[in-house]
Design a protein around this motif. Structure first.
Motif, short mmCIF file in Angstrom:
data_model
loop_
_atom_site.label_atom_id
_atom_site.label_comp_id
_atom_site.label_asym_id
_atom_site.label_seq_id
_atom_site.Cartn_x
_atom_site.Cartn_y
_atom_site.Cartn_z
N GLN A 1 4.01 1.41 0.00
CA GLN A 1 3.34 1.73 1.26
C GLN A 1 2.45 0.58 1.72
OE1 GLN A 1 3.37 3.61 -1.48
NE2 GLN A 1 3.95 5.71 -0.98
N GLY A 2 1.79 -0.07 0.77
CA GLY A 2 0.95 -1.22 1.10
C GLY A 2 1.78 -2.36 1.68
N PRO B 152 5.05 -4.87 8.43
CA PRO B 152 5.92 -3.93 9.15
C PRO B 152 7.10 -4.67 9.76
CG PRO B 152 3.92 -4.36 10.40
CD PRO B 152 3.76 -5.04 9.07
N ARG C 71 4.69 -2.07 3.20
CA ARG C 71 5.17 -1.65 4.53
C ARG C 71 4.07 -1.85 5.58
NH1 ARG C 71 8.90 3.31 5.49
NH2 ARG C 71 9.46 2.42 3.52
N LYS C 72 2.84 -1.55 5.20
CA LYS C 72 1.71 -1.72 6.13
C LYS C 72 1.42 -3.21 6.38
CE LYS C 72 -3.05 -0.30 6.88
NZ LYS C 72 -4.19 0.44 6.36
N LYS C 73 1.51 -4.01 5.32
CA LYS C 73 1.19 -5.44 5.43
C LYS C 73 2.26 -6.19 6.23
CE LYS C 73 -0.33 -9.36 2.66
NZ LYS C 73 -1.57 -9.52 3.40
N TYR D 149 10.81 -2.53 0.36
CA TYR D 149 9.35 -2.60 0.38
C TYR D 149 8.78 -2.41 -1.03
CZ TYR D 149 8.73 -2.88 5.43
OH TYR D 149 8.71 -3.31 6.72
#
Length: 177
Positions: free
Chosen positions: A94-95, A101, A97-99, A82
């Motif tokens: 983190q962005g 998943p 992973r959120k975008k 990621y």
């Protein structure tokens, strides 16, 4: 890995290619919507025409999102993290992973290890049954009675199978005088 930025000329060429790709789609959709020939799509209220164009850009945006998610899954399947995907997209780990998943391929979990419960002078083996996707047990009480999980029953958690095995072992302990 440092990402090379596109030049102004490359960005201008990309924009032209996108406009060139959008125009036939917008013309065809507008013609279906109004019943006018495609050549006359601009002969209408400017608000209606620009809203038609906006709708087509939304279709492009949705398509790019889908293709981007595909690219992220492909990168993940080849082992990209990621953090690497985020760097390629200009965002944090983190962005990314959120975008996207689930973009990373997870190794298939190894079959859970069996274990032994020893209680009340008896023992029980706890084991994973792949065909049932659950835990089962087989054992022998201190009085020599053998037992196992009933029929095709299995337990979601190893601890649950252990509790049932423990109850069996308790029932079959040898009382001392």
């Amino acid at each position: 890995m440092t990402r090379t930025q596109a030049t102004d000329t490359e960005v201008a060429a990309l924009e032209k290619a996108l406009y060139d790709a959008l125009t036939p789609l917008a013309s065809a959709m507008r013609a279906r919507e109004t019943g006018l020939p495609e050549q006359r799509m601009w002969d209408a209220d400017p608000v209606d025409v620009t809203l038609s164009i906006l709708h087509c850009w939304k279709l492009v945006d949705e398509t790019v999102e889908r293709l981007t998610a595909n690219a992220a899954r492909t990168a993940g399947s080849y082992g990209a993290s990621y953090e690497q995907m985020g760097a390629a997209w200009g965002m944090t780990r983190q962005g990314a992973r959120k975008k996207w998943p689930g973009a990373l391929s997870r190794p298939t979990a190894a079959e859970p290890e069996p274990s032994t419960v020893v209680l009340f002078g008896g023992f029980a083996e706890l084991y994973w049954e792949p065909s049932l996707s659950g835990w089962r047990w087989t054992g022998q009480g201190a009085d020599g009675t053998r037992g196992e999980t009933d029929g095709s029953l299995s337990f979601d958690a190893k601890e649950e199978a252990a509790a049932h095995a423990g109850a069996f072992l308790k029932e079959h302990l040898v009382e001392r005088p």
